[in-house]
Design an enzyme around this catalytic site. Structure first.
Site, PDB file in Angstrom:
ATOM      1  N   TYR A 219      20.386  -2.354 -15.381  1.00  0.00           N
ATOM      2  CA  TYR A 219      19.485  -1.915 -16.454  1.00  0.00           C
ATOM      3  C   TYR A 219      20.309  -1.513 -17.681  1.00  0.00           C
ATOM      4  O   TYR A 219      19.960  -1.821 -18.806  1.00  0.00           O
ATOM      5  CB  TYR A 219      18.628  -0.709 -16.034  1.00  0.00           C
ATOM      6  CG  TYR A 219      18.009  -0.784 -14.669  1.00  0.00           C
ATOM      7  CD1 TYR A 219      17.806  -2.001 -14.033  1.00  0.00           C
ATOM      8  CD2 TYR A 219      17.611   0.381 -14.024  1.00  0.00           C
ATOM      9  CE1 TYR A 219      17.235  -2.054 -12.773  1.00  0.00           C
ATOM     10  CE2 TYR A 219      17.040   0.342 -12.774  1.00  0.00           C
ATOM     11  CZ  TYR A 219      16.861  -0.875 -12.147  1.00  0.00           C
ATOM     12  OH  TYR A 219      16.308  -0.919 -10.908  1.00  0.00           O
TER      13      TYR A 219
ATOM     14  N   HIS B 286      26.379   4.099  -1.851  1.00  0.00           N
ATOM     15  CA  HIS B 286      26.034   3.080  -0.864  1.00  0.00           C
ATOM     16  C   HIS B 286      27.273   2.353  -0.360  1.00  0.00           C
ATOM     17  O   HIS B 286      28.354   2.419  -0.920  1.00  0.00           O
ATOM     18  CB  HIS B 286      24.979   2.128  -1.385  1.00  0.00           C
ATOM     19  CG  HIS B 286      25.356   1.424  -2.656  1.00  0.00           C
ATOM     20  ND1 HIS B 286      26.433   0.593  -2.756  1.00  0.00           N
ATOM     21  CD2 HIS B 286      24.780   1.449  -3.867  1.00  0.00           C
ATOM     22  CE1 HIS B 286      26.492   0.116  -3.970  1.00  0.00           C
ATOM     23  NE2 HIS B 286      25.502   0.632  -4.678  1.00  0.00           N
TER      24      HIS B 286
ATOM     25  N   THR C  39      14.092  -2.651  -0.290  1.00  0.00           N
ATOM     26  CA  THR C  39      14.345  -1.522   0.617  1.00  0.00           C
ATOM     27  C   THR C  39      15.823  -1.160   0.739  1.00  0.00           C
ATOM     28  O   THR C  39      16.658  -2.030   0.950  1.00  0.00           O
ATOM     29  CB  THR C  39      13.818  -1.882   2.021  1.00  0.00           C
ATOM     30  OG1 THR C  39      12.501  -2.383   1.899  1.00  0.00           O
ATOM     31  CG2 THR C  39      13.844  -0.669   2.942  1.00  0.00           C
ATOM     32  N   GLU C  40      16.120   0.158   0.657  1.00  0.00           N
ATOM     33  CA  GLU C  40      17.503   0.599   0.888  1.00  0.00           C
ATOM     34  C   GLU C  40      17.617   1.238   2.272  1.00  0.00           C
ATOM     35  O   GLU C  40      16.618   1.481   2.939  1.00  0.00           O
ATOM     36  CB  GLU C  40      17.986   1.545  -0.220  1.00  0.00           C
ATOM     37  CG  GLU C  40      17.190   2.806  -0.397  1.00  0.00           C
ATOM     38  CD  GLU C  40      17.779   3.729  -1.488  1.00  0.00           C
ATOM     39  OE1 GLU C  40      18.928   3.554  -1.911  1.00  0.00           O
ATOM     40  OE2 GLU C  40      17.051   4.642  -1.904  1.00  0.00           O
TER      41      GLU C  40
ATOM     42  N   LYS D 126      -4.071  -3.032   7.162  1.00  0.00           N
ATOM     43  CA  LYS D 126      -4.834  -2.716   5.948  1.00  0.00           C
ATOM     44  C   LYS D 126      -5.440  -3.956   5.304  1.00  0.00           C
ATOM     45  O   LYS D 126      -5.819  -3.941   4.131  1.00  0.00           O
ATOM     46  CB  LYS D 126      -3.951  -1.965   4.950  1.00  0.00           C
ATOM     47  CG  LYS D 126      -3.418  -0.650   5.532  1.00  0.00           C
ATOM     48  CD  LYS D 126      -3.329   0.448   4.506  1.00  0.00           C
ATOM     49  CE  LYS D 126      -3.003   1.782   5.180  1.00  0.00           C
ATOM     50  NZ  LYS D 126      -2.106   2.626   4.401  1.00  0.00           N
TER      51      LYS D 126
ATOM     52  N   GLU E 139      31.591  -4.125  -8.609  1.00  0.00           N
ATOM     53  CA  GLU E 139      32.038  -2.770  -8.335  1.00  0.00           C
ATOM     54  C   GLU E 139      33.077  -2.802  -7.226  1.00  0.00           C
ATOM     55  O   GLU E 139      33.292  -3.838  -6.587  1.00  0.00           O
ATOM     56  CB  GLU E 139      30.858  -1.856  -7.963  1.00  0.00           C
ATOM     57  CG  GLU E 139      30.086  -2.307  -6.735  1.00  0.00           C
ATOM     58  CD  GLU E 139      28.816  -1.477  -6.505  1.00  0.00           C
ATOM     59  OE1 GLU E 139      28.209  -1.017  -7.475  1.00  0.00           O
ATOM     60  OE2 GLU E 139      28.451  -1.314  -5.339  1.00  0.00           O
TER      61      GLU E 139
ATOM     62  N   THR F  79       0.815  -1.221   0.000  1.00  0.00           N
ATOM     63  CA  THR F  79       0.000   0.000   0.000  1.00  0.00           C
ATOM     64  C   THR F  79       0.848   1.269   0.000  1.00  0.00           C
ATOM     65  O   THR F  79       0.320   2.375  -0.084  1.00  0.00           O
ATOM     66  CB  THR F  79      -0.939   0.021   1.231  1.00  0.00           C
ATOM     67  OG1 THR F  79      -0.133  -0.155   2.404  1.00  0.00           O
ATOM     68  CG2 THR F  79      -1.973  -1.089   1.169  1.00  0.00           C
ATOM     69  N   GLY F  80       2.172   1.122   0.078  1.00  0.00           N
ATOM     70  CA  GLY F  80       3.056   2.302   0.050  1.00  0.00           C
ATOM     71  C   GLY F  80       3.239   2.829  -1.370  1.00  0.00           C
ATOM     72  O   GLY F  80       2.810   2.192  -2.339  1.00  0.00           O
TER      73      GLY F  80
END
Lengths: 290, 368
Positions: free
Chosen positions: A159, A247, A97-98, A43, A209, A17-18
């Site tokens: 991507y 990050h 989630t970050e 909810k 990376e 619902t977010g």
């Protein structure tokens, strides 16, 4: 076949619902993913894009036979949500989630390991098997089905490289964004093992990376166990040492973790390493004998 | 975020880890009135490494000598960082130096104890030269770290007698601190044996930035530049570099590869800026504001690959306040068509291909 997900995957979205949960549920449904349930405590009984929402994961699984989870829950509550999904036996559990504290990530990853659950993330874009199932936030239109298995520590760079491959007419079996945090559920090694076994995958693209030693560990594994051709790209060649780039995944310190060391480790075991992400498709085409 | 030694030691003391008596001063004359037993050690409080070699740590036998040396150290710049504060501690009679730390270990995916009987030196050097001198223990998070673990480690460091049990106590306390304070690294180097008791002679504590919301008592971050601090308040990750092409992108990996591309085509990035996942129009506006504040920026390169970030949100920010420097934009991904439409209406062109956009940015910085 794809790895970890497929037509059988029935996805439950935690935090449906977010803002992000609702938006990307719609994108997943458009892709053809079977999103069968959502969970937001308090909810239950409502719907989002026609998907029934429940108060608990347990209830959602009972009612819908969901067998995988996608977590969009904000960082403060993400540990609890991920543990709930793992406890319910959902597999894979994909945590988008970050900004999840690293000590929380350690607890989540440990519980997933004990339960034998494949945990992808946190801080990841998810997993996509073109024409079958997408869990997460990868832009759908980039993908086409084909022989390349892709595993990556970076979301947007995934991507970039998928788009390049598709433009060059090279499709993907499965693309996995492992997450950019220092502690993530699945490593290069575990995913390489799955791609090596996967019948649809003919070549593997590894996107790394700076920071940590995951690429070096991958190189050791490739030498011993991977027969399929591997192409790699490592971001951060020009990053100054000691600086933290975004990050937590991207920190170089001391001698370990530089792009140079990773590139050399991969080249030594016969991996073709691209200097720019835009060079990956050509190297893959060559590896596939096209 | 890294804490100063004196800040870390305040936490050590609160967690029952023994430290020397000491006082923090920021004026040399203040050392004259300290209630400390001489000789004392003056230690520059900086966040960069190598302060000892740079002369930032000095012994003083009298208050007058301490004042003189304090004045010298307080004016110093160590690897680019100005010394603003000194920690003055009572000198300890050190018999033997050890190393003890808990660190988040990516490979084992656990908080891991690292210890060595070779303390007081660069631990990475010890690990390279004599890996057998390093003791490691990955802590099972469900079990935690207990005194018996500490004794297991102590035995491998060659300890016995009363100091073995005391070592276990110090390591349990350090573990508790690391967990409760969300440390990525909690390090004591050296952990010294002084006349039969343990003393944390130095302290290094790095707290997980993601845990800041639940660690409200943390001191202000001094490691960063003013623009970097401003960016953090906006929840953007920004690092200053020394070139002239400002960079904005989304996702750390993509931004790093953007820096690599710019360098590959002969340009010099002025910064790293990751607007993060789900960047809103507002976040993008702030990002533009920050990168353009840096003096000497000649061009701007925006490289956005929309995923959770939506191209239309990004385009709205750019269109509402067109950048005052020559700009190369690459925009693709989620809601790309809507984003392009918004930019076109504002008369702004955007590339799809990142390489073309990078070449363009480099050319713009050269005035072409």
């Amino acid at each position: 076949m794809a790895i970890l997900v497929g037509e059988h995957t029935r996805v439950l979205v935690q935090g449906i619902t977010g803002y992000q949960g609702e938006f990307h549920t719609a994108r997943m449904l458009e892709f053809g993913t079977r999103v069968v349930a959502g969970v937001t405590p308090g909810k239950g009984g409502t719907q989002v894009h026609g998907v029934p929402v429940f108060d608990t994961v347990e209830e959602a699984v009972e009612e819908t036979d969901a067998n995988a989870s996608c977590v969009f829950v904000p960082a403060r509550f993400a540990k609890d949500a991920a543990l709930e999904a793992i406890a319910a036996g959902l597999d894979p559990v994909v945590v988008i989630t970050e900004h999840i504290p690293v000590h929380d990530a350690i607890a989540i990853v440990d519980f997933a390991r004990r339960r034998g659950v494949h945990l992808i993330g946190p801080n990841c874009p998810g997993i996509t098997a073109p024409e079958r199932c997408k869990i997460g936030i990868m832009p759908s239109h980039l993908f086409r089905r084909g022989p390349v298995g892709l595993l990556s520590r970076s979301g947007t760079l995934t991507y970039e490289i998928v788009a390049g491959l598709s433009r060059a007419g090279i499709g993907q079996s499965t693309a996995v964004g492992m997450g950019g945090d220092p502690i993530v559920g699945m490593s290069f090694v575990e995913l390489l093992e799955l791609f090596e076994r996967d019948g649809e995958t003919e070549a593997i693209v590894l996107v790394g990376e700076i920071g940590g030693a995951a690429e070096e560990e991958a190189a050791r594994y490739i030498r011993e166990h991977v027969r399929k051709p591997v192409v790699a790209y490592v971001a951060g060649r020009t990053a100054p040492p000691g600086k933290r780039m975004g990050h937590a995944g991207a920190v170089i310190s001391g001698t370990e973790g530089t792009a140079q060391a990773k590139v050399e480790a991969l080249q030594q075991v016969g991996v073709a390493v691209a200097e720019l992400p835009t060079q990956v498709p050509e190297l893959v085409a060559r590896a596939l004998g096209r | 975020m890294r804490l100063h030694e004196y800040q870390a030691k305040e936490l050590f003391a609160a967690y029952g880890i023994p430290v020397q008596r000491g006082v923090v001063v920021d004026r040399a004359e203040d050392v004259l009135t300290l209630d400390l037993r001489y000789p004392v050690v003056l230690k520059a409080q900086v966040l960069v490494g190598g302060r000892g070699k740079a002369g930032g740590v000095q012994l003083a036998a009298t208050p007058e000598e301490a004042r003189e040396k304090a004045a010298r150290i307080l004016g110093m710049e160590i690897r680019g960082e100005r010394v603003r504060r000194l920690l003055v501690v009572e000198a300890a009679r050190i018999d033997r130096e050890y190393y003890l730390a808990f660190v988040v270990d990516r490979s084992s995916r656990r908080l891991t104890l690292v210890a060595s009987a070779e303390g007081g030196v660069d631990i990475e050097e010890v690990a390279r030269r004599t890996p057998e001198r390093i003791v490691k223990l990955a802590v099972d998070p469900a079990l935690g770290f207990h005194p018996f673990h500490g004794r297991w480690v102590a035995r491998r460091l060659g300890l016995s007698g009363p100091v073995l049990g005391q070592f276990a106590e110090v390591s349990c306390n350090l573990y508790r601190l690391a967990c409760e304070r969300d440390a990525e690294l909690a390090e004591i180097n050296p952990l010294a044996l002084c006349e039969g008791r343990w003393l944390a002679v130095d302290a290094k504590l790095v707290v997980d930035d993601n845990a800041r919301p639940r660690q409200p008592d943390l001191p202000a971050d001094e490691e960063t530049t003013e623009l970097e601090r401003m960016a953090r308040e906006y929840d953007l990750s920004y690092v200053e570099l020394d070139g002239d092409i400002a960079i904005i992108g989304n996702g750390a990996g993509l931004v790093m590869s953007t820096l690599d591309m710019v360098a590959h085509f002969g340009g010099r990035p002025a910064n790293f800026l990751d607007v993060g996942g789900g960047a809103s129009t507002e976040a993008m506006r702030r990002a533009l504001d920050i990168v353009l504040r840096k003096p000497g920026v000649r061009a701007l390169f925006i490289n956005i690959f929309g995923g959770i970030t939506r191209c239309d949100d990004v385009a709205r920010a750019i269109a509402s306040a067109p950048p005052p420097v020559p700009t190369s934009i690459r925009l693709t991904g989620t809601n790309e068509e809507e984003g392009r439409r918004i930019l076109e209406q504002a008369g702004i062109f955007a590339f799809t291909d990142p390489e073309e956009a990078a070449r363009r940015a480099v050319a713009l910085a050269r005035g072409h």
